[in-house]
Design an enzyme around this catalytic site. Structure first.
Site, PDB file in Angstrom:
ATOM      1  N   GLU A   1      31.716 -10.165 -42.492  1.00  0.00           N
ATOM      2  CA  GLU A   1      31.549 -10.773 -43.818  1.00  0.00           C
ATOM      3  C   GLU A   1      31.057 -12.213 -43.698  1.00  0.00           C
ATOM      4  OE1 GLU A   1      35.249 -10.190 -45.904  1.00  0.00           O
ATOM      5  OE2 GLU A   1      34.846  -8.060 -46.192  1.00  0.00           O
TER       6      GLU A   1
ATOM      7  N   GLU B   1      28.588   0.030 -39.770  1.00  0.00           N
ATOM      8  CA  GLU B   1      27.626   1.066 -39.377  1.00  0.00           C
ATOM      9  C   GLU B   1      26.274   0.454 -39.022  1.00  0.00           C
ATOM     10  OE1 GLU B   1      29.577   0.963 -42.065  1.00  0.00           O
ATOM     11  OE2 GLU B   1      29.867   2.952 -42.954  1.00  0.00           O
TER      12      GLU B   1
HETATM   13 ZN   LIG Z   1      27.356   0.100 -45.410  1.00  0.00          ZN
END
Ligand SMILES: [Zn+2]
Length: 162
Positions: free
Chosen positions: A66, A77
């Site tokens: 983040e 991912e």
């Molecule tokens: Zn995603």
């Protein structure tokens, strides 16, 4: 004007726990569980780990990262997929395992990749001309396995649309 109703069905497998998986799938999901510890998620507290295996057996990991400028962050991912694509060009991705944990640690069912990650998965699947299996798990809940990334984004935008 004629009208037709059409339907697309999605097939997936559900297992009671990771003990029912093949050794390779179980190890990949355990790797994704562990990878959650590397997430940087001070804003959402939502930690995701991804672990993929390439056709040559090599594993590549990723976790969500983040940022104070929220859209600048990236999902686990795509961290794993772009790392794999950037450092192993031409080697296909066989399977990707994804595991999530929320702030209260009370998830009871696996979390699916978001639309952006699904789009990247489908695009890569088309490029490598072989399916990418998706293995999804949580600490207390079933494991879901999809045989192809297209299952989670059946109407994906593709290079054929350009
Ligand atoms: Zn995603």
């Amino acid at each position: 004007m004629s009208k037709k109703e059409r339907e697309r069905k999605i097939k997936y497998e559900e297992f009671g726990s990771l003990q029912h998986l093949t050794t390779e799938d179980r190890k990949l999901l355990e790797c994704a569980f562990d990878e959650r510890d590397h997430a940087y998620a001070p804003y959402s507290g939502f930690r995701v780990g991804a672990c993929l295996i390439l056709e040559n057996g090599q594993k590549v990991v990723g976790s969500n990262q983040e940022n104070a400028s929220f859209p600048a962050g990236l999902c686990a991912e795509r961290v794993a997929l772009f790392t794999a694509m950037g450092s192993n060009p031409g080697i296909g991705v066989k399977s990707i395992a994804v595991a999530a944990k929320n702030l209260n640690d009370n998830l009871e069912s696996p979390v699916f990749p978001c639309g952006f990650c699904a789009q990247v998965l489908v695009d890569l699947e088309e490029r490598q001309k072989s399916p990418i299996r998706i293995i999804l798990g949580v600490d207390r809940g079933p494991v879901i396995i999809l045989a192809s990334s297209k299952s989670i984004l059946p109407f994906a935008f593709s290079s054929r649309d350009l």
